[in-house]
Write a protein that holds these residues in place. Structure first.
Motif, mmCIF file in Angstrom:
data_model
loop_
_atom_site.group_PDB
_atom_site.id
_atom_site.type_symbol
_atom_site.label_atom_id
_atom_site.label_comp_id
_atom_site.label_asym_id
_atom_site.label_seq_id
_atom_site.Cartn_x
_atom_site.Cartn_y
_atom_site.Cartn_z
ATOM 1 N N ALA A 36 -10.166 3.173 7.063
ATOM 2 C CA ALA A 36 -10.301 3.826 5.743
ATOM 3 C C ALA A 36 -8.928 4.221 5.200
ATOM 4 N N ALA A 37 -8.068 4.714 6.067
ATOM 5 C CA ALA A 37 -6.728 5.156 5.620
ATOM 6 C C ALA A 37 -5.917 3.964 5.112
ATOM 7 N N ALA A 38 -6.002 2.821 5.814
ATOM 8 C CA ALA A 38 -5.254 1.628 5.380
ATOM 9 C C ALA A 38 -5.773 1.147 4.023
ATOM 10 N N LYS A 39 -7.075 1.218 3.823
ATOM 11 C CA LYS A 39 -7.653 0.750 2.550
ATOM 12 C C LYS A 39 -7.346 1.744 1.419
ATOM 13 N N SER A 40 -7.149 3.009 1.797
ATOM 14 C CA SER A 40 -7.063 4.058 0.762
ATOM 15 C C SER A 40 -5.741 4.042 0.000
ATOM 16 N N THR A 41 -4.722 3.306 0.503
ATOM 17 C CA THR A 41 -3.442 3.327 -0.236
ATOM 18 C C THR A 41 -3.561 2.522 -1.533
ATOM 19 N N GLY A 42 -4.586 1.660 -1.612
ATOM 20 C CA GLY A 42 -4.751 0.854 -2.828
ATOM 21 C C GLY A 42 -3.783 -0.312 -2.884
ATOM 22 N N ASP A 91 -0.714 -4.605 0.649
ATOM 23 C CA ASP A 91 0.265 -4.803 1.743
ATOM 24 C C ASP A 91 0.069 -3.824 2.898
ATOM 25 N N THR A 92 -0.841 -2.833 2.724
ATOM 26 C CA THR A 92 -1.075 -1.870 3.815
ATOM 27 C C THR A 92 -2.162 -2.406 4.731
ATOM 28 N N VAL A 93 -1.857 -2.516 6.003
ATOM 29 C CA VAL A 93 -2.862 -3.021 6.963
ATOM 30 C C VAL A 93 -2.874 -2.127 8.200
ATOM 31 N N ARG A 115 0.882 -1.441 9.418
ATOM 32 C CA ARG A 115 2.034 -2.099 8.782
ATOM 33 C C ARG A 115 1.964 -2.005 7.260
ATOM 34 N N ASP A 116 3.134 -2.193 6.667
ATOM 35 C CA ASP A 116 3.222 -2.276 5.205
ATOM 36 C C ASP A 116 4.639 -2.761 4.900
ATOM 37 N N ILE A 117 4.840 -3.348 3.738
ATOM 38 C CA ILE A 117 6.232 -3.698 3.423
ATOM 39 C C ILE A 117 6.954 -2.474 2.875
ATOM 40 N N ASP A 118 6.164 -1.394 2.599
ATOM 41 C CA ASP A 118 6.741 -0.132 2.145
ATOM 42 C C ASP A 118 6.594 0.891 3.280
ATOM 43 N N ARG A 178 4.069 -10.684 6.481
ATOM 44 C CA ARG A 178 3.241 -9.551 6.930
ATOM 45 C C ARG A 178 3.285 -9.435 8.454
ATOM 46 N N ALA A 179 3.573 -10.528 9.109
ATOM 47 C CA ALA A 179 3.808 -10.446 10.559
ATOM 48 C C ALA A 179 5.246 -9.989 10.756
#
Ligand code: HGY
Ligand code: MN
Ligand code: MN
Length: 414
Positions: A255-261, A264-266, A293-296, A360-361
């Protein structure tokens, strides 16, 4: 540069297939964990191919392997290329290997064309890119970049409790671990060929991905201590079931990964160890290993903070003890504009279609970026599938990657 004639894709595919047979599992499944017997055989095979190409081979104290094509000005910092040949359990045959054997093929193509590099070109086979054995990825390149110290490295143990300290010696890698750390400038530039491990290039019918950023990986270990007991005799109201608590955390991470909107957040929980692991015994202890992970980096860290808050709330509500431990939280890497420009020109010269994209890897280039300008070249992989035995990259895709890599190496080493 007439690349086509010299590029022996058949030889390269044969070598990839031969390497894929070197596995702790039944082919086509590839399992090749660092310092295992399969890893040792794979290293020997790749080194024999490098010797066949007349490269000078050096191994460092942790097993990072350098195969050097001497340039006409050998004192200049070399151009590096390469990747890894270790593989997670139940993996495929292209992850990492395309960058190692494709890098070797690029060197052989240039040799056959009579090209003479001014700067030496050095093929690097990194030790333990995968986190399987010691729980941390990019072990060899982290140490090269000084991100993991020798003291931290020797403290690492595998699931059986065997220390990296002993295992590297048993594998024949001796010498001071301090000597693994490389100074900035040891490489002039570094570039890595790799399968995309995602679906974009194939979906868009493109040959090449020019990687502009490499995502920031983090791994957090979560230890949950509840109360065990008899699965029949212990009534529900008084239970402190560690696995039930863990289950809530798995969903909280998702849920937290999905919540950033942000796409790139996984996040996922890749490891879940349950103690005592008996069907009629209430789990008293669970270890989770999470991959976020995220690019940010700031956005990634916000997911980690949300997960830590969920741990605190859960501990209080369920009466369990929860400890969190960061294994790693690395910054993203920005790839070098000059190398990207050389890659783009090489793709054009080779008549290949391409796009700029993020990775993303994570890869060893993420850590090489601490000590040298880096960039990555992606080729498509079927369905974006990776870390599975059905991972696949066609000879045409691989050939395009090697073609563009060879042209780029020639441009950078001149
Ligand atoms: O997990 C990764 O991103 C890499 O394939 N080890
Ligand atoms: Mn991998
Ligand atoms: Mn890889």
């Amino acid at each position: 540069m007439e690349m086509r004639a010299s590029l022996s894709i058949d030889r390269l595919i044969a070598e990839l297939n031969a390497l894929a047979q070197i596995s702790a599992a039944e082919p086509p499944v590839v399992t090749r964990v660092v310092f295992s017997e399969a890893d040792q055989r794979a290293r020997a095979y790749v080194k024999s191919l490098c010797q066949g190409a007349g490269l000078d081979i050096h191994e460092d104290a942790i097993g990072n392997t350098f195969a050097r094509w001497q340039g006409t000005e050998p004192d200049l910092p070399p151009i590096g290329t390469g990747s890894h040949i270790d593989a997670i359990p139940n993996a495929g045959m292209y992850d990492g290997c395309v960058g190692v054997l494709g890098g070797l093929e690029a060197i052989r193509v240039l040799q056959q064309l009579g090209y003479k590099p001014r700067r030496s070109i050095e093929l690097v086979i990194f030790t333990a890119e995968e986190p399987t054995r010691f729980g941390i990825g990019c072990l060899g390149s982290r140490m090269m970049a000084g991100v993991l110290t020798p003291a931290q490295a020797v403290a690492l143990r595998d699931k059986e409790g065997r220390s990296l300290k002993d295992l590297r010696i048993d594998a024949g890698f001796t010498g001071l671990l301090e000597s693994v750390t490389l100074s900035a400038g040891r490489f002039h530039q570094f570039l890595e060929l790799h399968i995309e491990q995602g679906p974009i290039l194939e979906q868009e019918g493109l040959d090449i991905g020019l990687v502009t950023h490499i995502a920031a990986p983090a791994s957090m270990r979560i230890l949950i201590e509840g109360e065990g007991g008899h699965a029949g005799g212990k009534l529900m109201p008084g239970r402190k079931d560690a696995l039930a608590a863990a289950a809530e955390l798995v969903l909280a991470l998702e849920a937290a990964a999905k919540s950033t909107g942000a796409i790139d957040t996984v996040g996922t929980v890749g490891v879940c160890e349950v103690f005592p692991g008996a069907v009629n015994s209430i789990p008293s202890r669970v270890k989770l290993e999470t991959d976020i992970r995220d690019i940010d980096a700031a956005r990634r860290d916000s997911v980690i903070e949300t997960l830590k808050a969920a741990c605190a709330e859960l501990a209080q509500r369920r009466g369990v003890a929860i400890k969190t431990e960061m294994v790693n939280a690395d910054p993203p890497a920005t790839c070098d504009a000059a190398i990207l420009a050389a890659m783009e020109q090489a793709a054009k010269d080779a008549g290949k279609t391409y796009k700029k994209m993020v990775s993303r890897a994570y890869h060893d280039s993420l850590f090489m970026a601490r000590i040298a300008p880096v960039a990555m070249l992606f080729i498509p992989c079927r369905g974006g599938v990776s870390h599975r035995p059905d991972e696949y990259a066609s000879p045409q895709w691989i050939g395009s990657g090697v073609n563009v890599l060879a042209r780029t190496l020639a441009a950078l080493a001149s």
